[in-house]
Design an enzyme around this catalytic site. Structure first.
Site, PDB file in Angstrom:
ATOM      1  N   ASN A   1      -7.003   8.120   2.676  1.00  0.00           N
ATOM      2  CA  ASN A   1      -6.579   7.526   3.939  1.00  0.00           C
ATOM      3  C   ASN A   1      -7.314   8.153   5.112  1.00  0.00           C
ATOM      4  O   ASN A   1      -7.417   9.383   5.217  1.00  0.00           O
ATOM      5  CB  ASN A   1      -5.075   7.744   4.130  1.00  0.00           C
ATOM      6  N   GLU A   2      -7.874   7.299   5.999  1.00  0.00           N
ATOM      7  CA  GLU A   2      -8.490   7.743   7.252  1.00  0.00           C
ATOM      8  C   GLU A   2      -9.232   9.058   7.046  1.00  0.00           C
ATOM      9  O   GLU A   2      -8.902  10.091   7.651  1.00  0.00           O
ATOM     10  CB  GLU A   2      -7.425   7.860   8.345  1.00  0.00           C
TER      11      GLU A   2
ATOM     12  N   TRP B   1       1.562  -1.418   9.127  1.00  0.00           N
ATOM     13  CA  TRP B   1       2.134  -0.069   9.026  1.00  0.00           C
ATOM     14  C   TRP B   1       3.412  -0.056   9.845  1.00  0.00           C
ATOM     15  O   TRP B   1       3.385  -0.379  11.026  1.00  0.00           O
ATOM     16  CB  TRP B   1       1.162   0.981   9.550  1.00  0.00           C
TER      17      TRP B   1
ATOM     18  N   TYR C   1      -5.523  -0.188  15.582  1.00  0.00           N
ATOM     19  CA  TYR C   1      -4.495   0.263  16.523  1.00  0.00           C
ATOM     20  C   TYR C   1      -5.044   0.094  17.944  1.00  0.00           C
ATOM     21  O   TYR C   1      -5.564  -0.970  18.274  1.00  0.00           O
ATOM     22  CB  TYR C   1      -4.075   1.694  16.194  1.00  0.00           C
TER      23      TYR C   1
ATOM     24  N   ARG D   1       0.878  -1.185   0.000  1.00  0.00           N
ATOM     25  CA  ARG D   1       0.000   0.000   0.000  1.00  0.00           C
ATOM     26  C   ARG D   1       0.905   1.221   0.000  1.00  0.00           C
ATOM     27  O   ARG D   1       1.717   1.402   0.907  1.00  0.00           O
ATOM     28  CB  ARG D   1      -0.929  -0.024   1.210  1.00  0.00           C
TER      29      ARG D   1
ATOM     30  N   GLU E   1      -4.306  -1.165   7.771  1.00  0.00           N
ATOM     31  CA  GLU E   1      -3.170  -0.771   8.602  1.00  0.00           C
ATOM     32  C   GLU E   1      -3.335  -1.415   9.972  1.00  0.00           C
ATOM     33  O   GLU E   1      -4.461  -1.584  10.451  1.00  0.00           O
ATOM     34  CB  GLU E   1      -3.098   0.746   8.825  1.00  0.00           C
TER      35      GLU E   1
ATOM     36  N   HIS F   1      -8.488   0.207  10.082  1.00  0.00           N
ATOM     37  CA  HIS F   1      -7.140   0.322  10.624  1.00  0.00           C
ATOM     38  C   HIS F   1      -7.199  -0.041  12.106  1.00  0.00           C
ATOM     39  O   HIS F   1      -7.988   0.539  12.859  1.00  0.00           O
ATOM     40  CB  HIS F   1      -6.601   1.743  10.436  1.00  0.00           C
TER      41      HIS F   1
END
Length: 531
Positions: free
Chosen positions: A150-151, A276, A220, A74, A247, A218
């Site tokens: 992105n995001e 990531w 996290y 990516r 991610e 994503h």
């Protein structure tokens, strides 16, 4: 009259455009919860993110990412929030992906944190950027996924919200003639902790006349427990919607993601994941670098976990069929009889018995670790012999080897060989290496332990010491007198094998028991010779 009416109706039906099903999509596309290729082969993304827009000169990273086992990368791009990536630059990125047999997910980073972070672009602005690149993207549908932004939303409420803005962005791309698989990121900085994408993904998919959208979360700090991870993945599986983990990391400023569960669940469900990120992180999250300073020989603990750990990239990635990737999912046999010789203060030679594979072994990865800690790839070779260099004097190392085949499958690792390098001056008079020959749940055999006279004169005896992990005990030995004090094992020569001419070797072995099959092995081998 009835015949004329029927004919007119038939003509009208023929003139009315018929919406195309997903199966009519060009190149990569979704089919239910899966991503498939143009020939219908399933494709599961396995790889990493590369911050190209900030490190445009690091073009060697594409080959390094492929060598690490990835089938997808990516790529971070910008349309103006940072130095814009031009059409020529993006064409070069696509060429690098194709040259290295990688599927290329291109993402516009300008939208990151819109509504909460100053300077962020809207999804509509991101679409304008993509339309400006259409000349280099058209015809690349087999190789490129367009990740619109992105995001694209932070945590603040904005109008239009994620569902409306994302649907409009997808529609506008299709109206501009894009036939690519489109990837859309979740709001809440990609983590979707409010469940907006989870609940409205079907609405966005329905807005695409090609029904060719894959959703990206994503993971996290929001995903720090197995229950949170599985609940989110379950929601998409139940809804029959395609999802990738675009991610994730092993640590983050907002919490401690459960990367083991992320990897294991993605593998068991056939979901794509992209860690990531390769290198170049700053602002306090340097720990997310997978290699140090873009050097593929310097995997970080996070890189080692992502690429070489259980359910990691190297063990699970399959090259895309568009590049000739086969359906071969069978790994080679493990290399056997790994042994070390020629140990010096700065190096050692490793040899092993060749692996076998139905489609042929293409090479071997040599893994190295210190006395404790994770293994990292120290080098690759097509032969069954490798010379490790750059070792430090009076230091203990552990080595393993694994094989690779043409489909990217990797074998189980070999036995572990432990090497303790002598001091630079060779004053101890001997060096020692130990090989774990076999192991089972509650025990293992270390054989041979090789003692070599590296001095200039003959020895009259030698003493080897090593450390067993906590709870391990020696249960038998041969060709040496072996005793234990705490976890320290001391082995002394017998009457017939103490005298060694310069360069000569002798061997001994022992068997040990371990509690609960913990998998640990001896470390800290050292040798002292008597003149």
């Amino acid at each position: 009259m009835g015949t004329r009416i029927a004919a007119l109706l038939a003509l009208l039906v023929a003139l009315v455009p018929v919406p195309q099903p997903a199966s009519a999509a060009t190149g990569l596309r979704v089919s239910g919860t899966r991503v498939i290729e143009a020939d219908g082969s399933p494709f599961v993304m396995r790889g990493t993110n590369h911050a190209h827009t900030w490190y445009a000169s690091r073009t060697s990273s594409f080959a390094a990412i492929k060598a690490a086992g990835a089938n997808t990368v990516r790529v971070v791009l910008s349309g103006g929030r940072w130095t814009p990536n031009t059409a020529d630059d993006v064409a070069g990125v696509i060429a690098l992906c194709k040259q290295n047999r990688l599927i290329c997910v291109l993402e516009n980073h300008d939208t990151t944190g819109y509504g909460e972070q100053g300077g962020a672009y809207t999804l509509d602005q991101a679409v304008t950027y993509w339309i400006g690149l259409k000349s280099v993207l058209a015809g690349q549908e087999n190789h490129v996924v367009v990740n619109i932004g992105n995001e694209p939303f932070g945590n603040n409420a904005v109008t239009p919200g994620w569902t409306q803005a994302t649907s409009a962005a997808v529609t506008r791309l299709r109206e501009a003639g894009f036939e690519h698989l489109i990837m859309v990121d979740a709001p809440n900085w990609g983590q979707d902790w409010q469940g907006v994408m989870r609940d409205d993904a079907a609405t966005v998919l329905a807005a695409d006349p090609r029904r060719n959208v894959v959703f990206s979360v994503h993971m996290y700090g929001v995903y720090d427990t197995a229950a949170e991870i599985t609940a989110y993945l379950d929601a998409f599986r139940t809804a029959g919607l395609p999802l990738v983990i675009g991610e994730f990391g092993h640590l983050h400023s907002d919490g401690d993601p459960d990367e083991d569960t992320i990897l294991a669940q993605a593998q068991s469900r056939g979901l794509g994941y992209l860690g990531w990120s390769w290198s170049g992180n700053g602002g306090g999250v340097e720990y997310l670098d997978q290699v140090t300073s873009f050097d593929p020989a310097r995997l970080t603990p996070w890189g080692e976990r992502l690429f070489n750990g259980p359910d990691g990239v190297r063990a699970t990635a399959r090259e895309a069929a568009v590049y000739g990737g086969s359906g071969d999912t069978g790994p080679p046999t493990a290399p056997a009889n790994l042994a070390a010789s020629g140990v010096t203060a700065g190096g050692a030679t490793l040899t092993w018995t060749a692996s076998t594979d139905d489609t042929g072994v293409t090479g071997y990865d040599v893994l190295r670790a210190g006395a404790s800690g994770p293994f990292a790839v120290a080098g690759t070779t097509a032969a069954t012999r490798f010379t490790a260099t750059g070792l430090s004097p009076e230091t203990t190392y552990r080595f393993q080897v694994r094989a690779r085949d043409g489909a990217g499958n990797t074998s189980p690792v070999s036995n572990t060989v432990t090497v303790t390098t002598p001091g630079g001056s060779g004053d101890d008079g001997c060096v020692v290496t130990g090989t774990v020959q076999s192991q089972w749940g509650t025990g293992y055999v270390v054989q041979p332990v090789t003692v070599t006279n590296d001095g200039d004169s003959a020895t009259t005896g030698w003493t080897v010491t090593l450390t067993l992990p906590a709870g391990h005990t020696v249960t038998g030995s041969w060709n040496a007198a072996v005793s234990m004090s705490g976890q320290t094992v001391t082995a002394r020569n017998l009457a017939y094998n103490g005298r060694l001419a310069p360069g000569a070797t002798t061997t001994f072995g022992f068997q040990a028991a371990r509690p609960g099959g913990d998998g640990a092995v001896p470390t800290g081998y050292a040798c002292v010779a008597a003149p």
